[in-house]
Scaffold this active site. Structure first.
Site, PDB file in Angstrom:
ATOM      1  N   THR A 272       0.994   1.275  13.397  1.00 31.08           N
ATOM      2  CA  THR A 272       0.812   0.562  12.139  1.00 31.08           C
ATOM      3  C   THR A 272      -0.497   1.060  11.549  1.00 31.08           C
ATOM      4  O   THR A 272      -1.488   1.237  12.246  1.00 31.08           O
ATOM      5  CB  THR A 272       0.909  -0.978  12.319  1.00 31.08           C
TER       6      THR A 272
ATOM      7  N   HIS B 113       3.112  -6.648  12.787  1.00 34.40           N
ATOM      8  CA  HIS B 113       1.999  -6.576  11.831  1.00 34.40           C
ATOM      9  C   HIS B 113       2.073  -7.846  10.978  1.00 34.40           C
ATOM     10  O   HIS B 113       2.824  -7.912  10.014  1.00 34.40           O
ATOM     11  CB  HIS B 113       2.175  -5.312  10.978  1.00 34.40           C
TER      12      HIS B 113
ATOM     13  N   CYS C 278      -4.991  -8.373   8.344  1.00 32.44           N
ATOM     14  CA  CYS C 278      -3.766  -8.618   9.105  1.00 32.44           C
ATOM     15  C   CYS C 278      -4.063  -8.359  10.585  1.00 32.44           C
ATOM     16  O   CYS C 278      -5.058  -7.749  10.928  1.00 32.44           O
ATOM     17  CB  CYS C 278      -2.660  -7.671   8.653  1.00 32.44           C
TER      18      CYS C 278
END
Lengths: 200, 160
Positions: B22, B45, B28
């Site tokens: 990711t 995520h 996040c």
């Protein structure tokens, strides 16, 4: 008010605010530079979370983000994001230089540009609605696009599954500056804006 | 080797050999779960701490609580065993700072706290963590050994 119904209304209103705001912002920038600056018609884009970073060349592309808090009658924030090339073009334009890297003075100048662009946006929103809005000092970050964009994405995440933003492109001579503006009022403030504009 | 990209508010699972990645995690949180005996890895995520705090919560992968549940479900489907699963968490940065820190800017910290809490509730041990700070991170989870590569701009690269 229902979140589901808000989505399309929110989009229309933010679109309109964006159009008016960008015009003011470019005028302010042009005055600051004492140069004629052309502006493309702002594009309003709505993207899925996954596609947001693509507009800036991918999640790992280095970008400059300038963030300001909004207070008083409207609470929320506004964010101005530039890719690294645009940031350089803009500061070179401002400082009349041809530097290849962003120095301390350039970074400080960028904060100021963010401040001016954001304030002009907010001013037009304020005169449109008659609501009082104060703008904080700018906070600037240079990092991966994905990381910077997570800030507005998360805020849209609270109310929707998409992100709405306004892309503005400025041009001065040969240099182009691509900037993206995210205006994010909180839910209660958004209702205030809608009601002042007679939509609610 | 196949490298699978996990986007924002998204998750995926892979069996060895394979890598889950990711890119540009900011506030996040990247939640990496791994069963080392069956070599099954999963990565989520997530963006927000709790699906219970807001009305618009249909996209389960967006939240810490429901995102972890979804991820575990997929891991088990791919042959992982619940008692083998361990976790590594990355992200939760605060990208912009002010003196009067509003709650929305502290969302990264809240995401990390919510993640720890949810994993504790599920009895999943956190083996390593690289969270907080004010910078973005790209991660790669290797299903072969569960190692997690963390890359940053100006803050180095490491394996946790």
């Amino acid at each position: 008010m229902d979140v589901e119904n808000l989505n399309s209304m929110m989009i229309d209103v933010l679109k309109e605010i964006g159009n008016i705001g960008s015009g003011n912002a470019v005028t302010a920038l042009s005055n600051m530079l004492a140069k004629r600056i052309d502006m493309m018609v702002p594009k309003v884009r709505i993207l899925e979370f996954n596609d947001v970073a693509e507009i800036l060349g991918g999640e790992e592309e280095i970008v400059v983000g300038i963030y300001l808090d909004l207070n008083a009658d409207i609470k929320g924030n506004i964010m101005f994001i530039l890719d690294l090339d645009s940031a350089l073009n803009l500061t070179n334009m401002l400082l009349d230089k041809e530097d290849a890297e962003l120095g301390d003075i350039a970074i400080s100048a960028l904060s100021e540009v963010g401040n001016i662009v954001a304030s002009s946006y907010v001013n037009s929103l304020s005169s449109l609605t008659g609501l009082k809005i104060t703008v904080s000092v700018p906070s600037l970050a240079i990092d991966m696009a994905g990381a910077i964009l997570s800030v507005p994405a998360i805020q849209f995440g609270l109310i929707a599954d998409q992100v709405l933003f306004i892309e503005t492109v400025f041009k001065e001579g040969k240099s182009s500056v691509y900037g993206n503006l995210f205006l994010l009022p909180d839910m209660a403030s958004f209702e205030k804006i809608l009601s002042k504009l007679g939509v609610l | 080797m196949k490298k699978i990209k996990v986007g924002m508010a998204d998750y995926n699972v892979v069996k060895a050999p394979g890598i889950l990645t990711t890119l540009g995690l900011g506030s996040c949180v990247g939640i990496a779960l791994y069963d080392k005996f069956n070599k099954v890895a999963g990565l989520a995520h997530v963006m927000l701490p709790s699906s219970k705090e807001i009305k618009n919560n249909e996209n389960k992968a967006k939240f810490v609580d429901t995102g972890i549940e979804l991820l575990i479900e997929s891991l088990l489907n791919e042959g992982a065993v619940m008692k083998n699963i361990t976790a590594k968490i990355v992200g939760g940065a605060q990208m912009f700072s002010f003196n009067n820190n509003s709650s929305i800017l502290k969302i990264g910290e809240r995401n990390v706290l919510a993640t720890r809490e949810k994993l504790k509730e599920l009895n999943i041990k956190i083996l390593a963590e690289d969270t907080g700070g004010n910078y973005g991170r790209t991660i790669e989870l290797d299903a072969e050994d569960g190692s997690l590569l963390v890359k940053t701009i100006g803050h180095g690269t490491k394996i946790i």
